[in-house]
Design an enzyme around this catalytic site. Structure first.
Site, PDB file in Angstrom:
ATOM      1  N   LYS A 235       0.750  -1.120   0.020  1.00  0.00           N
ATOM      2  CA  LYS A 235      -0.058   0.132   0.052  1.00  0.00           C
ATOM      3  C   LYS A 235       0.855   1.184  -0.078  1.00  0.00           C
ATOM      4  O   LYS A 235       1.741   1.311   0.852  1.00  0.00           O
ATOM      5  CB  LYS A 235      -0.820   0.235   1.306  1.00  0.00           C
ATOM      6  CG  LYS A 235      -2.093  -0.886   1.134  1.00  0.00           C
ATOM      7  CD  LYS A 235      -2.839  -0.543   2.359  1.00  0.00           C
ATOM      8  CE  LYS A 235      -4.288  -0.739   2.208  1.00  0.00           C
ATOM      9  NZ  LYS A 235      -5.073  -0.592   3.454  1.00  0.00           N
TER      10      LYS A 235
HETATM   11  C1  E4P Z   1      -8.244  -0.473   3.925  1.00  0.00           C
HETATM   12  O1  E4P Z   1      -7.606  -0.797   3.069  1.00  0.00           O
HETATM   13  C2  E4P Z   1      -8.399   0.743   4.825  1.00  0.00           C
HETATM   14  O2  E4P Z   1      -6.941   1.015   5.216  1.00  0.00           O
HETATM   15  C3  E4P Z   1      -9.335   0.834   5.854  1.00  0.00           C
HETATM   16  O3  E4P Z   1     -10.483   0.320   5.644  1.00  0.00           O
HETATM   17  C4  E4P Z   1      -9.420   2.188   6.529  1.00  0.00           C
HETATM   18  O4  E4P Z   1     -10.546   2.006   7.484  1.00  0.00           O
HETATM   19  P1  E4P Z   1     -10.647   3.563   8.355  1.00  0.00           P
HETATM   20  O5  E4P Z   1     -11.121   4.451   7.557  1.00  0.00           O
HETATM   21  O6  E4P Z   1     -11.668   3.062   9.223  1.00  0.00           O
HETATM   22  O7  E4P Z   1      -9.344   3.946   9.026  1.00  0.00           O
END
Ligand code: E4P
Length: 240
Positions: A98
């Site tokens: 990521k």
């Molecule tokens: C997934 O890939 C994301 O990092 C995650 O869903 C983010 O979630 P949040 O907005 O609750 O931090």
């Protein structure tokens, strides 16, 4: 992941091994997403070695399904992001990396995404809140574009409209990126976001549970089991 199957995929948004194992056994999970916050909440403390250990453990558990592991450079060093990405991708074949679409100051990481794509490292461009960010990440070679729809809704935009626009745009242009609808807040989001055009929805285990368990289903099954009791007893004796 089976490259032909690009749509209707459910990822689990967690670093918790027990939860992953549970839904993996049920054959419901198509991949796992993590980020530094999720890892911390999943009890991964103890620095770099702890992140490495948990990431490898998840990757092995779900192999060959994909796992996203997030890079981080608090002061926005692109070289550091690139080095982390190469390191993480080397831990297991099914790990993708990521990259946040910008750093904390809003500087674009599209050059990092492009470079990694050139090196055949699979990138999940993350922390994106708009169609334009996702479009630019896809154009830069990101395989996955994660749009944080729960946060989009918190900002006052309609996550369904944004997802529809994004899918239409990617399809029209012929960009290969898969939309990950992230940041789920309600069990309702899972189907809503697929309907809107997300290829993948990533969901926390606590939101997946109510997608399965329903009090009226329990009641109905109890009725069926009650009415079948007599012949099931005979069937069990016969099977012995
Ligand atoms: C997934 O890939 C994301 O990092 C995650 O869903 C983010 O979630 P949040 O907005 O609750 O931090």
């Amino acid at each position: 992941m089976n490259e032909k199957k690009r749509d209707g995929l459910l990822f689990l948004d967690t670093g918790n091994l027990e939860e992953i194992e549970k839904y993996l056994k049920l054959k419901l999970v198509d991949g796992v997403t993590t980020n530094p916050t999720i890892m911390k909440k999943s009890g991964v403390i103890g620095g770099f070695n702890a992140i490495k250990e948990r990431s490898i453990a998840i990757a092995n558990l779900i192999n060959p399904l994909p796992l996203s592991v997030e890079t981080s450079s608090p002061d926005g060093h692109k070289k550091e992001l690139l080095e982390q990405a190469r390191e993480f991708a080397g831990w297991a074949k099914n790990i993708n990396v990521k990259i946040t679409f910008t750093d904390q100051l809003g500087n674009s990481n599209t050059d990092v995404i492009r470079q990694l794509a050139t090196e055949k490292i699979i990138v999940n461009a993350t922390a994106m809140m708009s169609v334009s960010q996702c479009f630019l990440a896809a154009k830069s070679g990101a395989r996955y574009v994660s749009i944080f729809l729960g946060r989009v809704a918190n900002m006052g935009y309609d996550p369904i409209i944004e997802t529809r626009r994004l899918r239409t745009l990617l399809d029209r242009i012929g960009l290969e990126a898969q939309i990950i609808a992230a940041s789920s807040r309600e069990a309702l989001n899972v189907i809503q976001w697929f309907e809107a055009g997300a290829h993948i929805v990533t969901v926390t285990p606590n939101l997946l549970r109510p997608c399965i368990d329903h009090p009226y289903t329990r009641e109905t099954v109890a009725m069926f089991d009650g009415d079948a009791e007599e012949w099931v007893k005979e069937w069990r004796k016969w099977r012995k």
